[in-house]
Design a protein around this motif. Structure first.
Motif, PDB file in Angstrom:
ATOM      1  N   ARG A  82       0.843  -1.205   0.000  1.00 21.89           N
ATOM      2  CA  ARG A  82       0.000   0.000   0.000  1.00 21.89           C
ATOM      3  C   ARG A  82       0.878   1.255   0.000  1.00 21.89           C
ATOM      4  NH1 ARG A  82      -5.112  -1.350   3.944  1.00 21.89           N
ATOM      5  NH2 ARG A  82      -5.493   0.859   3.589  1.00 21.89           N
ATOM      6  N   VAL A  83       1.659   1.401  -1.051  1.00 22.24           N
ATOM      7  CA  VAL A  83       2.524   2.573  -1.173  1.00 22.24           C
ATOM      8  C   VAL A  83       1.836   3.667  -1.978  1.00 22.24           C
ATOM      9  CG1 VAL A  83       4.743   3.434  -2.026  1.00 22.24           C
ATOM     10  CG2 VAL A  83       4.612   1.189  -0.913  1.00 22.24           C
ATOM     11  N   HIS A  84       1.126   3.285  -3.028  1.00 18.35           N
ATOM     12  CA  HIS A  84       0.420   4.267  -3.847  1.00 18.35           C
ATOM     13  C   HIS A  84      -0.562   3.540  -4.755  1.00 18.35           C
ATOM     14  CE1 HIS A  84       2.688   3.466  -7.658  1.00 18.35           C
ATOM     15  NE2 HIS A  84       3.554   2.989  -6.787  1.00 18.35           N
ATOM     16  N   PHE A  85      -1.456   4.307  -5.375  1.00 17.82           N
ATOM     17  CA  PHE A  85      -2.346   3.811  -6.425  1.00 17.82           C
ATOM     18  C   PHE A  85      -2.071   4.684  -7.632  1.00 17.82           C
ATOM     19  CE2 PHE A  85      -6.426   4.059  -8.739  1.00 17.82           C
ATOM     20  CZ  PHE A  85      -6.621   2.717  -9.012  1.00 17.82           C
ATOM     21  N   GLY A  86      -1.231   4.208  -8.538  1.00 21.37           N
ATOM     22  CA  GLY A  86      -0.818   5.035  -9.659  1.00 21.37           C
ATOM     23  C   GLY A  86      -0.200   6.326  -9.154  1.00 21.37           C
ATOM     24  N   ALA A  87      -0.660   7.461  -9.672  1.00 19.76           N
ATOM     25  CA  ALA A  87      -0.123   8.763  -9.278  1.00 19.76           C
ATOM     26  C   ALA A  87      -0.616   9.225  -7.915  1.00 19.76           C
ATOM     27  CB  ALA A  87      -0.469   9.813 -10.335  1.00 19.76           C
ATOM     28  N   LEU A  88      -1.574   8.525  -7.315  1.00 20.91           N
ATOM     29  CA  LEU A  88      -2.089   8.884  -5.995  1.00 20.91           C
ATOM     30  C   LEU A  88      -1.155   8.315  -4.934  1.00 20.91           C
ATOM     31  CD1 LEU A  88      -4.294  10.061  -4.171  1.00 20.91           C
ATOM     32  CD2 LEU A  88      -5.552   7.895  -4.452  1.00 20.91           C
ATOM     33  N   ARG A  89      -0.416   9.193  -4.261  1.00 22.74           N
ATOM     34  CA  ARG A  89       0.619   8.749  -3.327  1.00 22.74           C
ATOM     35  C   ARG A  89       0.167   8.765  -1.870  1.00 22.74           C
ATOM     36  NH1 ARG A  89       2.743   7.094   0.087  1.00 22.74           N
ATOM     37  NH2 ARG A  89       4.932   7.115   0.767  1.00 22.74           N
ATOM     38  N   VAL A  90      -0.592   9.774  -1.448  1.00 22.80           N
ATOM     39  CA  VAL A  90      -0.986   9.918  -0.044  1.00 22.80           C
ATOM     40  C   VAL A  90      -2.471  10.243   0.034  1.00 22.80           C
ATOM     41  CG1 VAL A  90      -0.767  11.392   2.012  1.00 22.80           C
ATOM     42  CG2 VAL A  90       1.295  10.620   0.801  1.00 22.80           C
TER      43      VAL A  90
END
Length: 237
Positions: A35-43
């Motif tokens: 669970r580091v990111h979803f594509g360009a969604l980081r936080v």
């Protein structure tokens, strides 16, 4: 269609007394390699700050940072000379680019401020830092999807960021159905339920659940109960 479900109770959690934060993706002391990111969604942080408290001035660079107040008033100050208070209905964006320093605090002495802090990877590094905010009428998202974030240069209502990302907010009465068509089928869509219960296609989400959806052209939304939802369409690569 591909999906990844993040139930509210599986998020990272930090409690610092004056700050309580729930992390959908890895952040600070919370790290999950899955669970580091979803594509360009980081936080995607779900924050609550105690009355009169806040974050002292600190730096950022090369990140698009979006703040969405849910309750209370959040006071902002930065080294570009911007000072502002953002409230429910407002959306704030900082393009950190080559570097920006800012502080945030609860503008109220008698109640917490609750807000979403969202970071999106930019599509171009080292841009000139910029700040923007805009107020969006709450009634305009009743049983519809209201655009609140859009790419720089887009002919759209949302505040603009340096990424091909689109955010929409909606308040759906129980039984209401809507469809969201992705701007680019190669993108992914992250659905975050702020309140209530909501079906995304056949997947039931509850309050503060998140669902990443990819390999689709569109998704259907149906409110099982009165619901508030944030949709974040972002590039996956």
């Amino acid at each position: 269609m591909k999906t990844i479900l993040h139930k509210a109770t599986t998020r990272g959690h930090a409690h610092h007394g004056w700050l309580e934060s729930w992390h959908t993706f890895s952040f600070a002391g919370y790290h999950d390699e899955q669970r580091v990111h979803f594509g360009a969604l980081r936080v995607l942080n779900d924050d609550s700050v105690a009355p009169g408290m806040g974050f002292g001035r600190h730096p950022h660079d090369n990140m698009e940072i979006i703040s969405i107040p849910l309750e209370g008033d959040l006071e902002h100050s930065d080294n570009m000379g911007n000072t502002a208070v953002i409230r429910q209905g407002d959306v704030q964006v900082m393009s950190a680019g080559t570097g920006i320093a800012h502080s945030e605090k609860n503008a109220n002495s008698d109640k917490p401020v609750k807000f979403l802090q969202i970071w999106v990877f930019p599509k171009e590094r080292n841009v000139k830092p910029r700040y923007d905010q805009k107020s969006f009428p709450l009634e305009a998202r009743r049983n519809r999807l209201q655009n609140v974030v859009a790419p720089v240069g887009a002919d759209a209502d949302g505040v603009q960021i340096h990424q091909d990302a689109w955010f929409h907010l909606g308040q759906l009465d129980a039984g209401t159905s809507l469809e969201y068509a992705l701007k680019d089928p190669a993108n992914g869509l992250y659905v975050f339920v702020l309140k209530g219960d909501l079906y995304v296609n056949e997947v039931l989400l509850n309050q503060r659940d998140g669902l990443g959806v990819s390999a689709v052209d569109a998704v259907s939304l149906k409110a099982e109960a009165d619901a508030e939802v944030l949709l974040m369409e972002v590039p996956l690569a």
